[in-house]
Design an enzyme around this catalytic site. Sequence first.
Site, short mmCIF file in Angstrom:
data_model
loop_
_atom_site.label_atom_id
_atom_site.label_comp_id
_atom_site.label_asym_id
_atom_site.label_seq_id
_atom_site.Cartn_x
_atom_site.Cartn_y
_atom_site.Cartn_z
N ASP A 141 0.84 -1.20 0.00
CA ASP A 141 0.00 0.00 0.00
C ASP A 141 0.88 1.25 0.00
O ASP A 141 1.98 1.22 -0.53
CB ASP A 141 -0.97 -0.05 1.18
CG ASP A 141 -0.25 -0.19 2.53
OD1 ASP A 141 0.97 0.02 2.59
OD2 ASP A 141 -0.92 -0.51 3.51
N SER A 142 0.41 2.31 0.62
CA SER A 142 1.11 3.59 0.56
C SER A 142 2.53 3.55 1.11
O SER A 142 3.37 4.34 0.69
CB SER A 142 0.31 4.67 1.28
OG SER A 142 0.13 4.33 2.64
N ILE A 143 2.82 2.63 2.00
CA ILE A 143 4.16 2.57 2.59
C ILE A 143 5.22 2.28 1.53
O ILE A 143 6.35 2.73 1.63
CB ILE A 143 4.21 1.52 3.72
CG1 ILE A 143 3.30 1.95 4.86
CG2 ILE A 143 5.62 1.30 4.21
CD1 ILE A 143 3.08 0.90 5.91
N VAL A 144 4.84 1.54 0.48
CA VAL A 144 5.81 1.17 -0.55
C VAL A 144 5.36 1.57 -1.97
O VAL A 144 5.92 1.11 -2.95
CB VAL A 144 6.15 -0.34 -0.49
CG1 VAL A 144 6.99 -0.65 0.74
CG2 VAL A 144 4.90 -1.20 -0.49
N GLY A 186 -1.16 3.13 -3.01
CA GLY A 186 -1.60 3.72 -1.75
C GLY A 186 -2.98 4.31 -1.81
O GLY A 186 -3.59 4.44 -2.87
#
Length: 114
Positions: A15-18, A92
């Site tokens: 998701d948004s973390i990567v 994300g």
Amino acid sequence: MPENKTTPAVIVFGDSIVDTGNNNDIQTIIKCNCLPYGQDFDGGVPTGRFCNGRIPSDLIAEELGIKGIVPAYMDPTLKPQDLITGVTFASGGTGYDPMTPKLASVIPLGNQLN
């Protein structure tokens, strides 16, 4: 890493973390391809990372000696050699990349515990 072992590529799902920019061209209200995102990234340019600079997958790829940043699969400037060393399919916010489940289904997951 064990001695004399190398990792040829980093393939990232998440998701948004990567997410390194896959969300830029996906129909979603959650975007990060504008300032202040990217202000600490090379050139101070927003890339679609939900961060000021590099994200965990970039740091891991660098530590493994693969490359300094892991590009987004949907990056319009993606080069064929980027695919060989790895890309991220992460998206994300509420973005959705239909390619993610297709690829996840063909990549062996190894031994799974019951």
